[in-house]
Design an enzyme around this catalytic site. Sequence first.
Site, mmCIF file in Angstrom:
data_model
loop_
_atom_site.group_PDB
_atom_site.id
_atom_site.type_symbol
_atom_site.label_atom_id
_atom_site.label_comp_id
_atom_site.label_asym_id
_atom_site.label_seq_id
_atom_site.Cartn_x
_atom_site.Cartn_y
_atom_site.Cartn_z
ATOM 1 N N HIS A 102 -5.387 -4.667 131.611
ATOM 2 C CA HIS A 102 -3.653 -4.640 131.086
ATOM 3 C C HIS A 102 -3.729 -5.287 129.681
ATOM 4 C CE1 HIS A 102 -3.085 -7.612 134.061
ATOM 5 N NE2 HIS A 102 -1.826 -7.931 133.041
ATOM 6 N N HIS A 104 -0.885 -7.531 127.521
ATOM 7 C CA HIS A 104 0.497 -8.074 127.219
ATOM 8 C C HIS A 104 0.713 -8.343 125.816
ATOM 9 C CE1 HIS A 104 0.585 -10.183 131.621
ATOM 10 N NE2 HIS A 104 -0.461 -10.274 131.312
#
Length: 139
Positions: A102, A104
Amino acid sequence: MTYDPANIFARIVRGELPCHKVYEDEATLAFMDIMPQADCHTLIVPKDAGTGIVDTPVAALQAAIATTQKVAAAVKKATGAPGVMVVQLNGAEAGQTVFHLHFHVIPRWEGLQLKFHARGMEDPEVLKANAARVRAALG
Ligand code: 5GP
């Protein structure tokens, strides 16, 4: 480390756990971090992910970075922040805590310190409102 399909983000992608969604397409999903380091801290995941950058298929990475660009623009617009930080951690030693790749997106203001990473749950009503702000900025 092998990819664990029962990790939190895989479960969010499959719809087994809730999230405050801001964006979704065929290949990616973006949602609020529940322990934000700043207002409107958003996470972007490819659906077809590995644990991190080394074991995630290139096509999934490409889709994720394209969504990250859209979300970064929307977070800047929604918050009015002059800066935006994009972070992607690989391995516990690097500070990674959820092992589904992922990115951020964290808005930054001069002199405003970030809150601690992955600590301190935000009020769900605040997350809901912030997700709506970012969705609106996405258009
Ligand atoms: P990492 O440490 O792996 O780079 O980032 C994981 C992020 O996921 C942290 O910032 C943490 O606050 C966030 N997080 C952990 N559990 C959940 C969850 O169940 N839902 C959401 N939306 N975020 C989570």
